[in-house]
Motif scaffolding. Sequence first.
Motif, short mmCIF file in Angstrom:
data_model
loop_
_atom_site.label_atom_id
_atom_site.label_comp_id
_atom_site.label_asym_id
_atom_site.label_seq_id
_atom_site.Cartn_x
_atom_site.Cartn_y
_atom_site.Cartn_z
N SER A 157 27.74 38.85 42.51
CA SER A 157 29.01 39.52 42.26
C SER A 157 30.07 39.02 43.22
N ILE A 158 31.33 39.22 42.82
CA ILE A 158 32.47 38.91 43.69
C ILE A 158 33.45 40.06 43.60
N SER A 159 34.26 40.22 44.62
CA SER A 159 35.32 41.24 44.59
C SER A 159 36.50 40.72 45.38
N GLY A 160 37.68 41.20 45.02
CA GLY A 160 38.90 40.76 45.70
C GLY A 160 40.10 41.41 45.05
N TYR A 161 41.19 40.67 44.96
CA TYR A 161 42.41 41.20 44.35
C TYR A 161 43.11 40.09 43.58
N PHE A 162 43.98 40.51 42.66
CA PHE A 162 44.66 39.55 41.80
C PHE A 162 45.88 38.94 42.49
N GLY A 163 46.10 37.68 42.20
CA GLY A 163 47.32 36.98 42.55
C GLY A 163 47.79 36.22 41.33
N GLU A 164 48.98 35.63 41.40
CA GLU A 164 49.50 34.81 40.30
C GLU A 164 50.04 33.51 40.87
N ASP A 165 49.73 32.42 40.18
CA ASP A 165 50.21 31.12 40.64
C ASP A 165 50.07 30.10 39.52
#
Length: 512
Positions: A157-165
């Motif tokens: 599994s992975i976890s984190g937060y969204f970004g846009e680029d």
Amino acid sequence: MGNKLGSIAHFLLLFILLCSLALFTPVDGLIRIKLKKIKRNETNHIESALSMHDGDYLDAFIRKYSRRESNLGDYEDSDTVSLTDYRDAQYFGEIGIGTPPQKFTVIFDTGSANLWVPSADCFSSVSCSFHSKYKSSQSSTYKLNGKPATIQYGDGSISGYFGEDTVRVADIVVEDQMFIEAIRESDDEIFSKAKFDGILGLGFKEISVGDAIPVWENMVDQYLVKERVFSFWLSGKSEEGEGGEIVFGGVDPYHYKGMHTYVPVTKTGYWQFYMDDVLIGGESNGFCEGGCSAIIDSGTSLIAGPASVINQINLAIRATGLITDECKNFVSHFGNLGFDMVAQLFKDPKNLCSRGGICSEGGGSSSIGIRSVVDKSNRLSASVQCRACEIILGWLHKELAENQTRESLFSLGRELCTLLPSPVSESTVDCAKLSTMPIVSFKIGGKEFELSPHDYIFKVGKGSVAQCVTGFRALDIPPPGGPLWILGDAFMRRYHTIFDYDFLRVGFAEAA
């Protein structure tokens, strides 16, 4: 005359210019990211060759002018990503994120829909330390989203937060792409020993975490591909350094032989379709009566299916290696308990025969009054049956109580344990017996797609220490999502696959 000479001069200049463009423009309208297969040198260290040699340009130039027209899509307006193959288990290519682009190697996964790479903020996971990390502060086109995200895969599994680029895939530039900056990766072997940095999902947005539009759908929505198809070719020549290619927006006719067989996508999310049958050695086991649901999944190296069928396949190819110790312990422990219980049950044959209605209540072998009978022959028959019951149950009690009988049956049980394929872990086969193993076929769209032992067996190691591992894995997915078959790289190496977004279908043909 002067005008003629001038025209000729202009023609020659134009001809020279066209030749120059042909020689120095990317071949067949594609930007090819040349990656070589990871190799091990004499000291067992990983080496990676990323350069393009002069011979590659010549070969590509010849291919451009000898190419026949594709049967689907304009190949010259497509973009191609070359894939690296690591031990026939990991196929990955390179992308860029940000401005200027930061390079990452990713699995192009048709079984998921999100793009993620490790973040520069990933400190707590050992897995992150082995891979390239995205640094948002170094990109002029980055936009913070901040929405949290977690993805659970089958093996991690992975976890984190969204970004846009901005995301670059070959020569395609996707703007404002939502992706996950992973700040935690599970330290399972799948990530800690992975040769890739992240995953780029090519599934539908229905299975996308956080409602993020997948990279492929943004390519379509932003009109970055002429034809709304992409195709996978996984090379069967990984030892020669060629892992395969993905073509976005078209199909390379050199990647397959014959015609494709198409089936409609039955449920968007995964690239899911109906499969007609599964055959072992040409024989159907009847499991797929009425059709089986299946998905084509480039992110899975094996072929997974319901345990009842996978076990039949693994038994047919004599797979072993299994859960042997646990099985043997079960036979010894619970076998003894079972023997003791049954032996105790047969300890009093007279009482048991009476309770069963064969002998009269309390009556040993001399009693003949179980039924209201007057006929002498009937009384004699009842007496014989009663006596036979007592003798047989007495003999069973004696045999079950003796260690010799138990040991002979336990020995048979322990031998069977060595033949039972594992429903979860890897099972092995004898490498010397591949030629005797059956063809396993998947009937799709009325056509049988065969896999030989060389397709579904993975050889690990070399020489006398080499092991051959079955590529079939049991996976019972409950309704409503299952039962479900997953056709991974073991299938896709043999069969070139077209993912047709326009007509919502998938197509299979023999890989070239």
